[in-house]
Design an enzyme around this catalytic site. Structure first.
Site, PDB file in Angstrom:
ATOM      1  N   ASP A  95       0.869  -1.316   0.408  1.00 53.17           N
ATOM      2  CA  ASP A  95       0.503   0.187   0.012  1.00 53.17           C
ATOM      3  C   ASP A  95       0.828   1.428   0.046  1.00 53.17           C
ATOM      4  O   ASP A  95       1.734   1.181   1.520  1.00 53.17           O
ATOM      5  CB  ASP A  95      -1.221   0.101   1.148  1.00 53.17           C
ATOM      6  CG  ASP A  95      -1.679  -0.891   1.374  1.00 53.17           C
ATOM      7  OD1 ASP A  95      -1.819  -1.727   0.230  1.00 53.17           O
ATOM      8  OD2 ASP A  95      -2.925  -1.157   2.648  1.00 53.17           O
ATOM      9  N   GLU A 184     -10.626  -9.752   2.230  1.00 54.07           N
ATOM     10  CA  GLU A 184     -10.866 -10.997   2.080  1.00 54.07           C
ATOM     11  C   GLU A 184     -11.784 -11.634   3.457  1.00 54.07           C
ATOM     12  O   GLU A 184     -12.130 -10.520   3.601  1.00 54.07           O
ATOM     13  CB  GLU A 184      -9.004 -11.237   2.143  1.00 54.07           C
ATOM     14  CG  GLU A 184      -8.201 -11.102   1.462  1.00 54.07           C
ATOM     15  CD  GLU A 184      -6.526 -11.239   1.395  1.00 54.07           C
ATOM     16  OE1 GLU A 184      -6.122 -11.789   0.545  1.00 54.07           O
ATOM     17  OE2 GLU A 184      -6.822 -11.534   2.954  1.00 54.07           O
ATOM     18  N   THR A 355      -5.856 -16.152  -3.467  1.00 57.15           N
ATOM     19  CA  THR A 355      -4.531 -15.427  -3.374  1.00 57.15           C
ATOM     20  C   THR A 355      -3.746 -16.011  -3.300  1.00 57.15           C
ATOM     21  O   THR A 355      -3.375 -17.592  -2.952  1.00 57.15           O
ATOM     22  CB  THR A 355      -4.507 -14.485  -2.015  1.00 57.15           C
ATOM     23  OG1 THR A 355      -4.870 -15.099  -1.285  1.00 57.15           O
ATOM     24  CG2 THR A 355      -5.913 -14.070  -2.466  1.00 57.15           C
ATOM     25  N   GLU A 379      -5.014 -14.626  -7.943  1.00 54.97           N
ATOM     26  CA  GLU A 379      -4.146 -13.165  -7.478  1.00 54.97           C
ATOM     27  C   GLU A 379      -2.837 -14.154  -6.967  1.00 54.97           C
ATOM     28  O   GLU A 379      -2.864 -15.450  -6.007  1.00 54.97           O
ATOM     29  CB  GLU A 379      -4.991 -12.741  -7.083  1.00 54.97           C
ATOM     30  CG  GLU A 379      -6.211 -12.290  -7.585  1.00 54.97           C
ATOM     31  CD  GLU A 379      -6.817 -10.471  -6.798  1.00 54.97           C
ATOM     32  OE1 GLU A 379      -6.233 -10.527  -5.758  1.00 54.97           O
ATOM     33  OE2 GLU A 379      -7.976 -10.705  -6.904  1.00 54.97           O
ATOM     34  N   LEU A 382       2.049 -11.452  -4.115  1.00 52.78           N
ATOM     35  CA  LEU A 382       2.966 -10.298  -3.745  1.00 52.78           C
ATOM     36  C   LEU A 382       3.646 -10.251  -5.048  1.00 52.78           C
ATOM     37  O   LEU A 382       3.578 -10.706  -6.062  1.00 52.78           O
ATOM     38  CB  LEU A 382       4.155 -10.894  -3.087  1.00 52.78           C
ATOM     39  CG  LEU A 382       4.636 -10.939  -1.505  1.00 52.78           C
ATOM     40  CD1 LEU A 382       5.344 -11.554  -1.086  1.00 52.78           C
ATOM     41  CD2 LEU A 382       3.420 -10.054  -0.811  1.00 52.78           C
TER      42      LEU A 382
END
Length: 480
Positions: A95, A184, A355, A379, A382
């Site tokens: 972020d 999530e 993920t 997905e 990282l």
């Protein structure tokens, strides 16, 4: 450009939309990036539609920047996955900008105890606690009346559906429904902003006043009021290991152990409460969007891959993914059952979004949804450089099961994250080759050469021959 059997999407930058919500940040540069994706095999993009950016006042929605992005995608022939991001941006891995949840929602939740809290009183402002789902403490549209959290989420999604009606099912092909931290379906059990570091198991997050009240009521309803509090045996150190707490230690036992009366009751409640929360929000999403062909929903499930070989699966358990005491697995299967139930009852396509596809030690997540006839997408966790990370692309390609013909073939894969490094010529060249490879078929003989010829399991003994083992084997073999 040639595309494989598994559609590839690329996650947009967190700051795709300007702080005032009115336009795409650096439109010329990002437009060029998108054109590069379109010319190199990507099917489309994924973008966070930030609650805190769009609804700065109750019931007032500003989607201008997202409309501009959607029009650009349509012009380039790219599809779009829209994430209903009811969590904050900031404080998590990667972020680089900050979009808190709306202050008009955050402040009453903080004041009345509806933000997730750990045993030491540290709160998470990443999202609202699920205990706020049915609490009418938030201002209504225009500031009149009160709404609960589910109504806030529902109104947001309905406003999005109305605004983007011309794009639904053609440009916008997927709605990912945010359900918790990082979007999530889990509890915020491992928070970097509160001192967590890998590979800590994290903490149980059931100490906000709302969760404590729900637990007390559940224990009383079950005729076990003595279990109406969080066991004192839970982890005390967010960076600790499974063996550091009585709840999870393989050497421990007793009432407060995960296999004991209090420990088992609490963990079952903790897990089922999370599933109920996910079920409620997903149904709200299905009600908010019209039933349109080629518009699907997805729910993001965290790929918690550390300590997954410990009998307690402590890290997953702290996040709400509590395994069965009998099998040591099952948490992901229960999530898939919930998603499949909603899909069947609403007549919608719902996908299990997993993920950590680049990780080689994923223990059970990707294999579970197709057993419940729930399609899978995923997905990477990282960000990595494409030309420099052949190992990651190879692992993701394996997880996609592009050769499969059933639910175990991934519906789509989304790569993190579009930036100037991703848009390099060398990256786009790598992307183009990798996307084309997902077809996985040799045109000469029509066979899939990355499919295993055979698998041998070790080892047949009385444990392997148990009825429960043979039942698991039968289901697994059929899934192949």
């Amino acid at each position: 450009s040639k595309q494989g059997r598994v559609p590839i999407f690329v996650m947009m930058p967190l700051d795709t939309i300007t702080n005032d919500g009115k336009s795409v940040n650096d439109l010329a540069t990002r437009g060029a990036w998108l054109k590069g994706l379109a010319n190199n095999g990507a099917r489309g993009i994924m973008v966070d539609v930030w609650w805190g950016l769009v609804e700065t006042a109750p019931g007032v929605y500003n989607f201008e920047g997202y409309i501009e992005l959607c029009k650009l995608c349509k012009q380039l022939g790219l599809k779009l996955q829209a994430v209903m991001s009811f969590h904050q941006c900031g404080g998590n891995v990667g972020d680089n900008v900050s979009f808190p949840i709306p202050s008009w929602a955050l402040e009453p939740a903080r004041a009345q105890g509806f933000l997730y809290k750990d045993r030491d009183g540290k709160i998470s402002e990443d999202c609202l606690s699920l205990s706020a789902d049915k609490q009418q403490i938030f201002p209504g549209k225009g500031g009149t009346g009160k709404r609960d959290a589910i109504a806030c989420y529902s109104d947001f999604m309905a406003a999005f559906a109305s605004t983007f009606a011309p794009f639904l099912g053609n440009t916008i092909v997927e709605i990912q429904v945010g359900m918790g931290p990082c979007g999530e379906l889990r509890y915020p059990s491992y928070m970097m902003s509160q001192g967590w570091d890998y590979p800590g198991v994290g903490l149980i997050m059931a100490h906000d006043s709302g969760m404590e009240k729900m637990l007390k009521e559940a224990a009383a309803a079950a005729g076990k009021p003595q279990f109406g509090s969080v066991p004192a045996s839970c982890p005390t150190n967010t960076c600790g290991m499974p063996e550091d707490s009585v709840l999870f230690s393989a050497k421990s036992s007793g009432d407060s152990h995960r296999t004991g009366g209090h420990g088992a009751f609490f963990l079952e409640w903790y897990h089922k409460t999370l599933l109920s929360h996910g079920d409620t929000i997903l149904r709200a999403a299905c009600a908010a969007f019209p039933k349109i062909q080629d518009l699907s929903f997805s729910v993001k499930v965290s790929g918690i891959h550390w300590h997954c070989m410990h009998p307690s699966r402590a890290t997953e358990t702290c996040a709400g993914y509590v395994p069965s005491l009998e099998t040591g697995s099952g948490a992901y299967s229960n999530i898939a059952k919930m998603l499949g139930g909603v899909a069947k009852q609403t007549g919608r396509d719902v996908f299990f979004n997993f993920t950590c596809l680049e990780m080689s030690n994923i223990s059970q997540g990707p294999g579970m949804p197709h057993e419940e006839q729930v399609p899978l997408c995923g997905e990477n966790a990282l960000q990595f450089g494409l030309p420099e990370s052949d190992w990651a692309l190879s692992q993701i390609r394996t997880q996609t099961r592009g050769w499969a013909t059933g639910h175990d073939k991934m519906h789509a894969v989304t790569l993190l994250r579009l930036d100037d490094g991703f848009a390099r010529p060398s990256s786009l060249k790598t992307l183009r080759k990798w996307v084309a490879s997902l077809k996985l078929v040799d045109d000469r003989d029509g066979t899939y050469h990355d499919k295993m010829h055979a698998v041998t399991l070790l080892r047949l003994d009385d444990g392997f021959a148990r009825p429960s083992s043979l039942k698991t084997l039968r289901k697994w073999v059929a899934s192949l």
